[in-house]
Design a protein around this motif. Structure first.
Motif, PDB file in Angstrom:
ATOM      1  N   HIS A  11       0.836  -1.204   0.000  1.00 19.35           N
ATOM      2  CA  HIS A  11       0.000   0.000   0.000  1.00 19.35           C
ATOM      3  C   HIS A  11       0.870   1.253   0.000  1.00 19.35           C
ATOM      4  O   HIS A  11       2.087   1.183   0.125  1.00 19.35           O
ATOM      5  CB  HIS A  11      -0.915   0.002   1.229  1.00 19.35           C
ATOM      6  N   GLY A  12       0.226   2.386  -0.146  1.00 15.36           N
ATOM      7  CA  GLY A  12       0.939   3.643  -0.033  1.00 15.36           C
ATOM      8  C   GLY A  12       0.996   4.434  -1.329  1.00 15.36           C
ATOM      9  O   GLY A  12       0.650   3.959  -2.403  1.00 15.36           O
ATOM     10  N   GLN A  13       1.465   5.662  -1.179  1.00 18.77           N
ATOM     11  CA  GLN A  13       1.446   6.615  -2.275  1.00 18.77           C
ATOM     12  C   GLN A  13       2.410   6.248  -3.397  1.00 18.77           C
ATOM     13  O   GLN A  13       2.107   6.413  -4.581  1.00 18.77           O
ATOM     14  CB  GLN A  13       1.775   8.016  -1.747  1.00 18.77           C
ATOM     15  N   LYS A  14       3.590   5.701  -3.041  1.00 18.23           N
ATOM     16  CA  LYS A  14       4.555   5.339  -4.084  1.00 18.23           C
ATOM     17  C   LYS A  14       4.008   4.239  -4.991  1.00 18.23           C
ATOM     18  O   LYS A  14       4.232   4.254  -6.200  1.00 18.23           O
ATOM     19  CB  LYS A  14       5.868   4.896  -3.436  1.00 18.23           C
ATOM     20  N   VAL A  15       3.306   3.274  -4.395  1.00 19.18           N
ATOM     21  CA  VAL A  15       2.711   2.200  -5.189  1.00 19.18           C
ATOM     22  C   VAL A  15       1.626   2.770  -6.100  1.00 19.18           C
ATOM     23  O   VAL A  15       1.546   2.442  -7.289  1.00 19.18           O
ATOM     24  CB  VAL A  15       2.135   1.096  -4.285  1.00 19.18           C
ATOM     25  N   GLN A  16       0.791   3.651  -5.548  1.00 17.36           N
ATOM     26  CA  GLN A  16      -0.283   4.258  -6.324  1.00 17.36           C
ATOM     27  C   GLN A  16       0.282   5.047  -7.501  1.00 17.36           C
ATOM     28  O   GLN A  16      -0.223   4.962  -8.628  1.00 17.36           O
ATOM     29  CB  GLN A  16      -1.109   5.174  -5.415  1.00 17.36           C
ATOM     30  N   GLN A  17       1.353   5.796  -7.259  1.00 18.40           N
ATOM     31  CA  GLN A  17       1.959   6.596  -8.317  1.00 18.40           C
ATOM     32  C   GLN A  17       2.640   5.721  -9.379  1.00 18.40           C
ATOM     33  O   GLN A  17       2.535   5.991 -10.575  1.00 18.40           O
ATOM     34  CB  GLN A  17       2.972   7.579  -7.719  1.00 18.40           C
ATOM     35  N   ALA A  18       3.338   4.665  -8.923  1.00 19.89           N
ATOM     36  CA  ALA A  18       4.001   3.766  -9.876  1.00 19.89           C
ATOM     37  C   ALA A  18       2.986   3.068 -10.764  1.00 19.89           C
ATOM     38  O   ALA A  18       3.196   2.891 -11.967  1.00 19.89           O
ATOM     39  CB  ALA A  18       4.842   2.738  -9.118  1.00 19.89           C
ATOM     40  N   ALA A  19       1.857   2.676 -10.173  1.00 17.98           N
ATOM     41  CA  ALA A  19       0.805   2.019 -10.950  1.00 17.98           C
ATOM     42  C   ALA A  19       0.202   2.989 -11.963  1.00 17.98           C
ATOM     43  O   ALA A  19      -0.040   2.630 -13.124  1.00 17.98           O
ATOM     44  CB  ALA A  19      -0.268   1.483 -10.011  1.00 17.98           C
ATOM     45  N   ALA A  20      -0.045   4.233 -11.525  1.00 14.99           N
ATOM     46  CA  ALA A  20      -0.614   5.231 -12.430  1.00 14.99           C
ATOM     47  C   ALA A  20       0.333   5.511 -13.600  1.00 14.99           C
ATOM     48  O   ALA A  20      -0.099   5.653 -14.752  1.00 14.99           O
ATOM     49  CB  ALA A  20      -0.894   6.518 -11.657  1.00 14.99           C
ATOM     50  N   LYS A  21       1.624   5.559 -13.295  1.00 17.12           N
ATOM     51  CA  LYS A  21       2.617   5.797 -14.343  1.00 17.12           C
ATOM     52  C   LYS A  21       2.614   4.661 -15.362  1.00 17.12           C
ATOM     53  O   LYS A  21       2.819   4.885 -16.562  1.00 17.12           O
ATOM     54  CB  LYS A  21       4.000   5.942 -13.706  1.00 17.12           C
ATOM     55  N   ALA A  22       2.383   3.431 -14.872  1.00 19.92           N
ATOM     56  CA  ALA A  22       2.353   2.263 -15.762  1.00 19.92           C
ATOM     57  C   ALA A  22       1.000   2.085 -16.435  1.00 19.92           C
ATOM     58  O   ALA A  22       0.840   1.218 -17.295  1.00 19.92           O
ATOM     59  CB  ALA A  22       2.705   1.004 -14.972  1.00 19.92           C
ATOM     60  N   GLY A  23       0.008   2.888 -16.027  1.00 17.99           N
ATOM     61  CA  GLY A  23      -1.321   2.803 -16.626  1.00 17.99           C
ATOM     62  C   GLY A  23      -2.109   1.584 -16.201  1.00 17.99           C
ATOM     63  O   GLY A  23      -2.956   1.092 -16.964  1.00 17.99           O
ATOM     64  N   ILE A  24      -1.838   1.079 -14.973  1.00 16.54           N
ATOM     65  CA  ILE A  24      -2.559  -0.089 -14.468  1.00 16.54           C
ATOM     66  C   ILE A  24      -3.068   0.189 -13.057  1.00 16.54           C
ATOM     67  O   ILE A  24      -2.665   1.175 -12.420  1.00 16.54           O
ATOM     68  CB  ILE A  24      -1.664  -1.356 -14.467  1.00 16.54           C
ATOM     69  N   GLU A  25      -3.931  -0.660 -12.566  1.00 24.93           N
ATOM     70  CA  GLU A  25      -4.443  -0.520 -11.208  1.00 24.93           C
ATOM     71  C   GLU A  25      -3.351  -0.896 -10.202  1.00 24.93           C
ATOM     72  O   GLU A  25      -2.486  -1.741 -10.490  1.00 24.93           O
ATOM     73  CB  GLU A  25      -5.657  -1.434 -11.001  1.00 24.93           C
ATOM     74  N   PRO A  26      -3.390  -0.303  -8.993  1.00 23.21           N
ATOM     75  CA  PRO A  26      -2.370  -0.624  -7.986  1.00 23.21           C
ATOM     76  C   PRO A  26      -2.256  -2.119  -7.688  1.00 23.21           C
ATOM     77  O   PRO A  26      -1.146  -2.639  -7.535  1.00 23.21           O
ATOM     78  CB  PRO A  26      -2.824   0.170  -6.759  1.00 23.21           C
ATOM     79  N   GLN A  27      -3.398  -2.805  -7.604  1.00 22.87           N
ATOM     80  CA  GLN A  27      -3.339  -4.234  -7.298  1.00 22.87           C
ATOM     81  C   GLN A  27      -2.642  -5.003  -8.416  1.00 22.87           C
ATOM     82  O   GLN A  27      -1.854  -5.924  -8.158  1.00 22.87           O
ATOM     83  CB  GLN A  27      -4.737  -4.800  -7.075  1.00 22.87           C
TER      84      GLN A  27
END
Length: 676
Positions: free
Chosen positions: A54-70
């Motif tokens: 969890h956390g903001q870095k995971v959310q940002q990395a997922a957004a950058k990759a264009g996929i959901e955090p999970q």
């Protein structure tokens, strides 16, 4: 309280914002050593590792990759699990903070603290570091940069929930003072105490508004917020005990015996986690051990520098167990260390190939040649200083190394164990079983020497198992004893004379091929590995011309090969003589060149480097008798090939058509010393 026979070891749960690197491998290998060590001694071990998802870095990395955090987490998680399999990690469980049961347990603990009045809502304004997911006060921030990671911070003002961490400050100070081993090593303990005794401990923000961060565990008492990633992550050490075993086992394993962490997350474990446990009225872990960081060739690891060490690549290139050995031998655990492939190759060649591997190979070769491949009977103990040294080294391999492992002094433990390697080598050198075998009247002494050398290897297999499990198993198999490391090894088997006479050995390939330092490549001949150093030399034809001395042949026979022995040698000037570099060299290994009665292939150390030399001394010397001897070589002779094998020097010996003896010294002389 934890069962007296239980040992609970944890790594941090690693953040899934990127692929695993050497830091992840280092902590996990160290934890694996402890887990295997205590299992071998009959303890009920639970070894936990996993991922913080969890956390903001995971959310940002997922957004950058264009996929959901999970989906981002699901993509990266297998890489960590595959690495642990590759590195032979024996963890009992692998936790992910996105596990539904973990989420429920985190929410239960949050609700418990809230119901106790230990969590409250308040407004907050401060400097926020997205990378560390942490607020900093005005006095912490200099030049707009995070004091930890040195990245820019942003000023945020928002409402959040806070845990009353500050009220536990005095209690935590007292706990650290009265529990000497709670924070280790000593330098880290002093850091934490210094921090707590010089400034007021504030309360801890344990939430983030969903408007800013949605990827987290929802607060059970306010659905507009998710919990702070560190509160979520730290609870894993307890939640795993509730759902990762066949039945809830908190009472069986808690408190944890050791939390292994990097020094960068010491505060979160020694302060945040400790006060959270105090609020939950649960006992604190016995030890939080914070190890140092690895730099690479003197520089901090970073993706921008392109120097991040890939543990998969290191394991593939040099071998899993050589990599494990290096990480724990090279640097005292707890201190910072510098990683270089040159240092790794040097350790492999000196400690593993020329040390442990060569001891196994030469011992089994002697048993094969002189005892029909069978472990001999145990003749009476020899009353010699060499016997006493060997006996003491074997006992210390457990008595002292055990203490070191329990203290997490892994490098010191391995140094103690390698004292047995050196003592066994010296034992063989002094008693020279290759010479004893030539005289039937020495049979009893020969059998004694062979048995003791083989029994040394049995003890070494047990001693190194936590560090290098498959290496230990390979030694056991080659000795023909097939020790079962999946069950505890009783104390009596960690004593001398437990190797059963009559056991048939099963000699196999070399444990550790020697590696060429320049390129990190293996050069293998048959079943034995040899080191081949080019020294940047130009190619030389396989057949030297009559005008060029044969590199590696003995002097003077090599130089005089094309000249009648009665000829008067040409005189040379002092200037010409000074061009010849004579140096001392220690023989590390020796073996016969196939299809040659005369040639031996030697690996020698000149202190700062190693050389391969092919020498025509095979009619005079058995290969085993040369190991450990200090000889004289011509160090600047142009490399040449003999029977297709490159030689990088010339051994000096007395004799003409027949070798009478090697040039050596009365005193101990360091390898690489100039000979005048």
């Amino acid at each position: 309280m934890r069962d007296q026979q239980a040992f609970y070891i944890t790594t941090p749960i690693y953040y899934v914002n990127d692929v695993p690197h050497i830091g992840h491998a280092y902590t996990t290998i160290a934890a694996d050593v402890l887990a295997r060590y205590w299992r071998l001694r009959g303890q009920d071990v639970f070894f936990l590792t996993g991922l913080d998802e969890h956390g903001q870095k995971v959310q940002q990395a997922a957004a950058k990759a264009g996929i959901e955090p999970q989906a981002h987490c699901d993509k990266l998680a297998p890489q960590f699990q595959q690495l642990w399999t590759r590195l032979d990690i024996s963890n009992n469980a692998f936790i992910r903070t996105t596990d539904p049961l973990h989420k429920k347990i985190v929410q239960r603990y949050l609700q418990e603290l809230y119901d106790k009045g230990l969590i409250y809502k308040d407004s907050y304004t401060g400097w926020y570091c997205t990378f560390d997911e942490r607020f900093w006060t005005e006095k912490d921030v200099a030049d707009g940069l995070c004091p930890d990671c040195k990245r820019p911070v942003e000023r945020l003002s928002e409402h959040n929930y806070f845990f009353k961490m500050g009220q536990y400050q005095d209690r935590l100070i007292d706990h650290i003072k009265t529990h000497q081993n709670f924070v280790r090593p000593e330098s880290r303990r002093n850091e934490v105490l210094g921090f707590l005794q010089t400034q007021k401990l504030g309360d801890l923000s344990i939430s983030r508004p969903k408007s800013r961060l949605s990827w987290g565990i929802e607060l059970p008492f306010d659905k507009q917020y998710v919990t702070y990633v560190w509160f979520d992550a730290l609870v894993n050490y307890l939640s795993a005990l509730e759902y990762k075993l066949p039945s809830p086992s908190v009472d069986r394993y808690w408190p944890a015996s050791v939390h292994l962490v990097g020094k960068d997350i010491l505060t979160t474990h020694a302060v945040y986690w400790s006060t959270m446990l105090m609020g939950l009225e649960l006992p604190l872990p016995e030890t939080v051990f914070a190890h140092g960081w690895w730099t690479v060739d003197g520089e901090k690891m970073s993706k921008s520098r392109g120097n991040v060490v890939d543990p998969f690549a290191m394991a593939d290139k040099y071998g899993v167990y050589a990599f494990r050995y290096f990480l724990l031998r090279e640097v005292p655990f707890g201190q910072d260390g510098d990683f270089s492939e040159a240092a790794l190759v040097a350790r492999i060649n000196s400690d593993l190939a020329n040390g442990l591997g060569n001891l196994l190979s030469r011992t089994l070769t002697l048993v094969e040649r002189s005892a029909g491949g069978t472990i001999p009977e145990i003749p009476p103990l020899l009353d010699t200083e060499t016997e006493e040294k060997l006996t003491a080294a074997g006992l210390d391999a457990f008595r002292l190394a055990d203490s070191d492992i329990q203290e997490m002094a892994f490098s010191r433990a391995l140094e103690t164990i390698w004292q047995l390697v050196r003592a066994a080598d010296q034992y063989l050198e002094i008693h020279a079983p290759w010479t004893l075998a030539k005289d039937p009247s020495n049979r009893m002494l020969l059998e004694r020497v062979l048995y003791r050398a083989a029994d040394s290897l049995r003890l070494l297999a047990i001693a190194i198992y936590p560090f290098m499990p498959s290496t230990a198993e390979a030694i056991s198999q080659q000795l023909g004893i097939n020790l079962d490391f999946n069950t505890p090894i009783p104390f009596r088997d960690r004593q001398w004379n437990r190797l059963r006479p009559g056991t048939k050995i099963q000699k196999a390939n070399a444990l550790f091929p020697r590696i060429q330092p320049q390129t990190g490549t293996l050069s293998v001949t048959g079943h034995a590995a040899t080191l081949s150093l080019s020294q940047g030399a130009k190619s030389v034809s396989d057949t030297p011309s009559a005008s060029q001395p044969t590199a590696g042949a003995t002097a003077p026979t090599a130089a005089a090969a094309q000249v009648p022995t009665s000829a008067v040698p040409a005189q040379i000037t002092i200037e010409e003589f000074q061009k010849i570099q004579l140096k001392t060299a220690k023989v590390l290994s020796a073996e016969r060149v196939p299809k040659s009665e005369k040639l031996l292939k030697l690996l020698v150390s000149l202190g700062t480097e190693q050389r391969q030399i092919v020498a025509g001394i095979g009619k005079r010397y058995e290969p085993e008798s040369l190991i450990g001897k200090t000889i004289v070589i011509v160090a600047n002779l142009k490399p040449a090939k003999l029977m297709g094998i490159e030689s990088q020097g010339m051994v000096l010996a007395a004799g003409d058509s027949e070798v009478r003896g090697l040039a050596t010294f009365l005193e101990d002389v360091e390898p690489g010393t100039k000979v005048k």
